[in-house]
Write an enzyme that holds these catalytic residues in place. Structure first.
Site, PDB file in Angstrom:
ATOM      1  N   ARG A   1       0.812  -1.226   0.000  1.00 38.66           N
ATOM      2  CA  ARG A   1       0.000   0.000   0.000  1.00 38.66           C
ATOM      3  C   ARG A   1       0.845   1.276   0.000  1.00 38.66           C
ATOM      4  NH1 ARG A   1      -2.720  -3.575   3.435  1.00 38.66           N
ATOM      5  NH2 ARG A   1      -4.771  -4.193   2.624  1.00 38.66           N
TER       6      ARG A   1
ATOM      7  N   LYS B   1       2.576  10.821 -11.312  1.00 35.29           N
ATOM      8  CA  LYS B   1       1.516  10.105 -12.034  1.00 35.29           C
ATOM      9  C   LYS B   1       2.088   8.782 -12.522  1.00 35.29           C
ATOM     10  CE  LYS B   1      -1.250  12.219 -14.953  1.00 35.29           C
ATOM     11  NZ  LYS B   1      -1.760  13.169 -15.979  1.00 35.29           N
TER      12      LYS B   1
ATOM     13  N   GLU C   1       7.476  16.181 -26.110  1.00 33.11           N
ATOM     14  CA  GLU C   1       7.098  16.810 -24.838  1.00 33.11           C
ATOM     15  C   GLU C   1       7.730  18.194 -24.701  1.00 33.11           C
ATOM     16  OE1 GLU C   1       4.898  15.885 -22.782  1.00 33.11           O
ATOM     17  OE2 GLU C   1       4.559  13.775 -23.239  1.00 33.11           O
TER      18      GLU C   1
ATOM     19  N   LYS D   1       7.198  21.834 -15.223  1.00 32.88           N
ATOM     20  CA  LYS D   1       6.337  20.777 -14.706  1.00 32.88           C
ATOM     21  C   LYS D   1       6.311  20.797 -13.186  1.00 32.88           C
ATOM     22  CE  LYS D   1       4.781  16.094 -15.089  1.00 32.88           C
ATOM     23  NZ  LYS D   1       4.767  14.843 -15.857  1.00 32.88           N
TER      24      LYS D   1
ATOM     25  N   GLU E   1      -4.263  16.949 -10.499  1.00 30.27           N
ATOM     26  CA  GLU E   1      -4.936  17.303 -11.736  1.00 30.27           C
ATOM     27  C   GLU E   1      -6.378  17.735 -11.511  1.00 30.27           C
ATOM     28  OE1 GLU E   1      -3.488  15.431 -15.651  1.00 30.27           O
ATOM     29  OE2 GLU E   1      -5.450  14.548 -15.318  1.00 30.27           O
TER      30      GLU E   1
ATOM     31  N   ARG F   1      -3.095  21.576 -13.492  1.00 29.00           N
ATOM     32  CA  ARG F   1      -2.215  20.523 -13.998  1.00 29.00           C
ATOM     33  C   ARG F   1      -2.702  19.918 -15.300  1.00 29.00           C
ATOM     34  NH1 ARG F   1       0.842  15.640 -10.674  1.00 29.00           N
ATOM     35  NH2 ARG F   1       1.664  14.604 -12.519  1.00 29.00           N
TER      36      ARG F   1
ATOM     37  N   ASN G   1      -1.392  18.106 -20.253  1.00 30.04           N
ATOM     38  CA  ASN G   1      -1.898  17.152 -21.235  1.00 30.04           C
ATOM     39  C   ASN G   1      -2.063  17.773 -22.623  1.00 30.04           C
ATOM     40  OD1 ASN G   1      -2.508  14.549 -19.779  1.00 30.04           O
ATOM     41  ND2 ASN G   1      -3.588  15.995 -18.462  1.00 30.04           N
TER      42      ASN G   1
ATOM     43  N   HIS H   1      -2.134  15.696 -25.779  1.00 25.87           N
ATOM     44  CA  HIS H   1      -2.151  14.293 -25.393  1.00 25.87           C
ATOM     45  C   HIS H   1      -3.473  13.574 -25.656  1.00 25.87           C
ATOM     46  CE1 HIS H   1       1.637  15.307 -23.623  1.00 25.87           C
ATOM     47  NE2 HIS H   1       1.793  14.111 -23.095  1.00 25.87           N
TER      48      HIS H   1
ATOM     49  N   HIS I   1      -2.896  10.034 -27.114  1.00 22.50           N
ATOM     50  CA  HIS I   1      -3.267   8.800 -26.438  1.00 22.50           C
ATOM     51  C   HIS I   1      -4.248   7.979 -27.282  1.00 22.50           C
ATOM     52  CE1 HIS I   1      -2.080  10.363 -22.175  1.00 22.50           C
ATOM     53  NE2 HIS I   1      -1.050   9.936 -22.881  1.00 22.50           N
TER      54      HIS I   1
ATOM     55  N   HIS J   1       5.725   7.938 -28.569  1.00 26.83           N
ATOM     56  CA  HIS J   1       4.851   8.821 -27.802  1.00 26.83           C
ATOM     57  C   HIS J   1       5.052  10.289 -28.182  1.00 26.83           C
ATOM     58  CE1 HIS J   1       2.545  10.460 -24.465  1.00 26.83           C
ATOM     59  NE2 HIS J   1       3.583  11.192 -24.138  1.00 26.83           N
TER      60      HIS J   1
END
Length: 346
Positions: free
Chosen positions: A115, A137, A179, A207, A217, A221, A225, A228, A232, A249
Site C-alpha cells: 500500500r 503520475k 514533450e 512541470k 490534476e 495541472r 496534457n 495528449h 493517447h 509517444h
C-alpha cells in the site's frame, strides 16, 4: 548540476539535472531502508547505466520487458511478486532506472506494494527527464485505452542524468522532443538550439511548478496534457487495431499538438498566425504532424471519449486568448471535422 524541487509540503522532493546525477541515488532512500530493488530494462542494463549504481543498501535487479506492451497490470503483478520474493518491506525502496515506461510501471508497483513503498526515479530517456518521471503520475494501459489504471504516488527524488542520453536512438530523442515542444506553449520554454541540459532543466522546472500548484490534476495541472488527447487515442488505436503504426509517444504528442491548434482555430479561440507558430515549434524539433496512414476519425473519436480528462463529455486542452486551458463539452462534429482536415477518413 541543476537542482530543482517539486514543492508539496511534507512530500516535497528534489529534481537533479546533469551528468552523473544517477550516482546520487543513495542520498534519497528513506531512512532505515535495508534493501532495494532496481527496476529496469535489458537495453538500459546493456548500455551500462545500471553499472556502478549504488543505492547504499543491498539490492537486486528486476527486468521488465521493452516497449509499450510492458505497461500492463500483468507486469505490475510480476514486479510485486519479485518484491515479495526479495523480502522487500514497506520500509525499503524501489529504484526505477529507465524511461517513461519504467518509471510509470515501477512507480505504480511502488504505489501499490504494501500500500505504498518509497521509490526513486533515475530517468534515462529524454521523455522521462522532461516529463514522465516527474509529478507522481504512475500507471499502466488497458486494451481500452492509455493509462486508465494508476495512482498518484510521488517519488523521493527524480535524478535526470544527462549522460544517459548519449545512448538514445534517434526515435527516442523524438519521444522527448514531442514533450519539449508541448512546453513551448506552457511557460519559459526551451529552444531547440539550447544545450540539452538547459532544455531538460527548463521543462522540469515548468512541470515542477505546475505539479506543486495542482498535484492531482484537479485544476491547472490538466494543461500538461496539451496535445495528449489525440496522442493517447493514436497510441491506443495502435495497440488495439493498428499494430503497423510505428509511432513513438513524442511523435504522437506532436501530431496531437497540431490537432489541438487546428481544433482551437475551428472553435474561434486562436487565429491562423497562432496555428503557424505551432507548426514552427513542432518543425524546429523535427517532429511529424501527419496522421498515420489509415487513421479513421470515428475510431479516434471513440478512444478520445475514454480519455481520463473527460467527464461524460469531450474535453480537450486548447490554446486560446487566456493561454492553454481545459475546454469541456467540445462537439464531436468539430473533432471529426478537424481530424478530416488532417487527412483522417470519415
Amino acid at each position: 548540476m541543476h537542482a530543482l524541487s517539486v514543492d508539496l509540503a511534507e512530500r516535497s522532493y528534489p529534481i537533479l539535472v546533469g551528468p552523473g546525477a544517477r550516482h546520487d541515488v543513495a542520498r534519497f532512500l528513506p531512512p532505515g531502508a535495508k534493501s532495494a530493488v532496481i527496476v529496469t530494462q535489458q537495453a538500459i542494463r546493456d548500455a551500462g547505466w545500471v553499472d556502478g549504481l549504488d543505492p547504499g543498501v543491498p539490492s537486486e535487479v528486476c527486468l521488465i520487458p521493452d516497449g509499450e506492451d510492458a505497461k500492463t497490470l500483468a507486469t505490475v503483478e510480476d514486479l510485486a511478486r519479485f518484491f515479495a520474493r526479495s523480502g522487500l518491506s514497506r520500509a525499503d525502496a524501489i529504484v526505477a532506472v529507465g524511461g517513461g515506461i519504467v518509471t510509470d510501471v515501477a512507480g505504480f508497483a511502488a504505489a501499490t506494494y504494501h500500500r505504498g513503498t518509497a521509490y526513486v526515479n533515475v530517468a534515462t530517456s529524454l521523455l522521462a527527464q522532461v516529463d514522465a518521471a516527474i509529478g507522481g503520475k504512475t500507471g499502466v494501459n488497458l486494451p481500452e485505452g492509455k493509462n486508465l489504471v494508476g495512482a498518484f504516488w510521488q517519488p523521493n527524488a527524480v535524478l535526470c542524468d544527462t549522460e544517459t542520453l548519449s545512448s538514445l536512438p534517434p526515435r527516442e530523442w523524438a519521444c522527448g522532443r514531442g514533450e519539449i515542444a508541448k512546453y513551448a506553449f506552457l511557460g519559459d520554454a526551451p529552444r531547440a538550439d539550447q544545450p540539452i541540459e538547459e532544455q531538460v532543466a527548463r521543462c522540469a522546472g515548468i512541470k515542477a511548478a505546475v505539479v506543486g500548484e495542482d498535484e492531482r490534476e484537479g485544476g491547472r495541472r490538466i494543461i500538461l496534457n496539451y496535445g495528449h488527447t489525440l496522442a493517447h487515442a493514436l497510441e491506443a488505436a495502435a495497440l488495439a487495431d493498428h499494430h503497423e503504426w510505428d509511432l513513438r509517444h513524442g511523435e504522437a504528442v506532436a501530431i496531437g499538438i497540431l490537432f489541438a491548434a487546428l481544433l482551437a482555430q475551428r472553435l474561434g479561440r486562436i487565429d491562423e498566425g497562432r496555428v503557424a507558430e505551432h507548426r514552427s515549434v513542432i518543425g524546429s524539433f523535427d517532429l511529424p504532424t501527419d496522421l498515420p496512414a489509415g487513421a479513421q476519425a470515428e475510431e479516434l473519436l471513440a478512444f478520445m471519449r475514454r480519455d481520463k480528462k473527460a467527464q461524460q463529455d469531450l474535453t480537450f486542452v486548447l490554446d486560446g486568448p487566456e493561454g492553454v486551458e481545459a475546454v469541456r463539452g467540445v462537439a464531436a462534429t468539430d473533432v471529426v471535422a478537424t481530424l478530416a482536415a488532417m487527412g483522417a477518413s470519415t
